[in-house]
Motif scaffolding. Structure first.
Motif, mmCIF file in Angstrom:
data_model
loop_
_atom_site.group_PDB
_atom_site.id
_atom_site.type_symbol
_atom_site.label_atom_id
_atom_site.label_comp_id
_atom_site.label_asym_id
_atom_site.label_seq_id
_atom_site.Cartn_x
_atom_site.Cartn_y
_atom_site.Cartn_z
ATOM 1 N N ASP A 43 0.803 -1.217 0.000
ATOM 2 C CA ASP A 43 0.000 0.000 0.000
ATOM 3 C C ASP A 43 0.839 1.272 0.000
ATOM 4 O O ASP A 43 0.300 2.359 0.125
ATOM 5 N N LEU A 44 2.163 1.145 -0.117
ATOM 6 C CA LEU A 44 2.993 2.352 -0.150
ATOM 7 C C LEU A 44 2.673 3.172 -1.401
ATOM 8 O O LEU A 44 2.368 2.637 -2.443
ATOM 9 N N CYS A 45 2.785 4.485 -1.269
ATOM 10 C CA CYS A 45 2.359 5.340 -2.357
ATOM 11 C C CYS A 45 3.504 6.227 -2.828
ATOM 12 O O CYS A 45 3.924 7.112 -2.116
ATOM 13 N N PRO A 46 4.037 6.002 -4.026
ATOM 14 C CA PRO A 46 5.217 6.747 -4.455
ATOM 15 C C PRO A 46 4.903 8.029 -5.234
ATOM 16 O O PRO A 46 5.799 8.748 -5.597
ATOM 17 N N VAL A 47 3.663 8.311 -5.581
ATOM 18 C CA VAL A 47 3.344 9.490 -6.409
ATOM 19 C C VAL A 47 2.502 10.497 -5.624
ATOM 20 O O VAL A 47 1.871 10.154 -4.637
ATOM 21 N N PRO A 48 2.517 11.767 -6.065
ATOM 22 C CA PRO A 48 1.978 12.821 -5.212
ATOM 23 C C PRO A 48 0.459 12.786 -5.013
ATOM 24 O O PRO A 48 -0.269 12.148 -5.765
ATOM 25 N N GLY A 49 0.051 13.515 -3.989
ATOM 26 C CA GLY A 49 -1.364 13.632 -3.663
ATOM 27 C C GLY A 49 -1.811 15.088 -3.726
ATOM 28 O O GLY A 49 -0.991 16.009 -3.717
ATOM 29 N N LEU A 50 -3.122 15.256 -3.808
ATOM 30 C CA LEU A 50 -3.710 16.597 -3.843
ATOM 31 C C LEU A 50 -4.700 16.704 -2.689
ATOM 32 O O LEU A 50 -5.513 15.795 -2.484
ATOM 33 N N TYR A 51 -4.583 17.796 -1.931
ATOM 34 C CA TYR A 51 -5.461 17.989 -0.771
ATOM 35 C C TYR A 51 -6.279 19.262 -0.965
ATOM 36 O O TYR A 51 -5.725 20.309 -1.326
#
Ligand code: SF4
Length: 382
Positions: A6-14
């Protein structure tokens, strides 16, 4: 255990939606209970997103998170407007997680269908307690009856995942009450739980009640007992503690929050929203009018700082240690290893830290002292 799946290597938007129905007793987030500035704030958020999307450098978004505040008080059209802009401006990963924080009193089957149609894949319900008297004391806008109904609707809405928030360490809370709360939550079959110990933040009604002696909170020993009970109940129920306060079934770990803990860049839009690009941290003004005016007029509506090497290391240690994956030692560098050799040895001997596959992890015992252990490992500020 969940492994690294479940690790997340790409960016997120908040997106920070700074409006709430009522002010909760304990809350120090930025929000307004007046909707007077809703139109200009939403217009400014759409403009801010357009102006700043380049900061993601064309990377596909792994997650979008509508937080606040209370995003569920926006209409589906208002939320859809923000979603459409995000989609038009940035590629979205195929399996992107799109979370909406919601209050139980905002949940209807019509709204859930509308949220799904605009792309929401995950709803985070602010339950906090299933006891009416607790909800009244917290000044929540919902009742326990609404919570049960909301959970049933959310669970059957065909979402990819959903989660609830609960609070322990409440004034006069006995272990039996916390156990009852966890049983009720588990009875609803939730795939994910965030459970937080009540903390007293300045400038809140709770702070006033505590400082004037009107209420007192459980002591450290009682809080630790409730935390241990939480861990035990979740483990028995098959939910993995993948972060100190977060428990999930396989495939239900929150991608967006995990990316924060892994130091992945994110873009934060809206009043008080924070952003991180790997080197700089930026935070928008926590004032709706100043934010909207600043975006509109192109004047400064944020502050920022460039993290030093040691600050970056300290953040990685503080957030990484709280997770199932711990913190990878090699990228922290030789200076970190030298400075902390004795501290690490001491905590290894106390059975509060362990080193596994080149990563530093908290043991079950160490989870009780996560913040103290992290701060003992901090590199000095320059
Ligand atoms: S609903 Fe959430 S953000 Fe709003 S006041 Fe309550 S705890 Fe704070």
């Amino acid at each position: 255990m969940g492994g690294n799946r479940d690790l997340c290597p790409v960016p997120g938007l908040y997106f920070h939606i700074p409006f709430c129905h009522k002010a909760c007793t304990y809350c120090d987030f930025h929000f307004s209970t007046s909707l007077r500035t809703k139109e200009p704030v939403l217009a400014a958020m759409r403009k801010e997103l357009t102006t700043r999307i380049g900061e993601l450098q064309g990377h596909a978004l792994a997650s979008i998170y509508f937080g606040g505040g209370t995003p569920s008080l926006l209409s589906p059209q208002e939320l859809g407007g923000l979603m459409n802009d995000a989609r038009l401006l940035s590629p979205l990963a195929l399996d992107a997680e799109i979370t909406l924080e919601a209050n139980p009193d905002d949940i209807t089957s019509e709204k859930l269908a509308a949220w799904r149609s605009i792309g929401i894949t995950r709803v985070s319900l602010g339950i906090q307690s299933f006891r009416e008297e607790r909800l009244r004391w917290m000044n929540r806008s919902h009742t326990a009856t609404q919570s049960h109904r909301a959970i049933e609707l959310v669970a059957n809405a065909g979402l990819r995942s959903w989660t609830i928030d609960l609070i322990y360490g409440l004034p006069g809370m006995a272990l039996a009450e916390w156990d009852e709360q966890l049983s009720i939550a588990l009875g609803h079959g939730m795939p994910h739980l965030s459970a937080y110990c009540l903390t007293v933040e300045k400038r809140t009604a709770l702070h006033k009640q505590v400082s004037t002696g009107r209420i007192s909170l459980p002591n450290d020993g009682q809080q630790a007992e409730q935390f241990q009970h939480l861990i035990q109940r979740m483990e028995q129920a098959g939910l993995v503690q993948y972060e100190i306060s977060n428990f999930g079934r396989e495939g239900h770990f929150a991608k967006h929050n995990t990316s924060y803990w892994q130091g992945v860049p994110y873009l934060g839009i809206g009043p008080s929203a924070h952003s991180f690009n790997g080197v700089q941290r930026r935070w928008n003004v926590a004032n709706n009018v100043r934010y909207a005016d600043g975006v509109e007029q192109g004047t400064m509506y944020w502050e920022e700082e460039t993290l030093t090497e040691n600050q970056r290391i300290n953040e990685r240690v503080l957030t990484g240690l709280r997770t199932l994956w711990g913190v990878e030692l090699a990228p922290l560098g030789e200076a970190f290893r030298k400075a902390n050799q004795a501290v690490i040895q001491r905590y290894l001997a106390l059975d509060e830290l362990e080193v596994r596959d080149g990563r530093l992890l908290l043991t079950q015992k160490g989870k009780n002292f996560a913040d103290r252990i992290a701060s003992d490992l901090f590199m000095p500020a320059p």
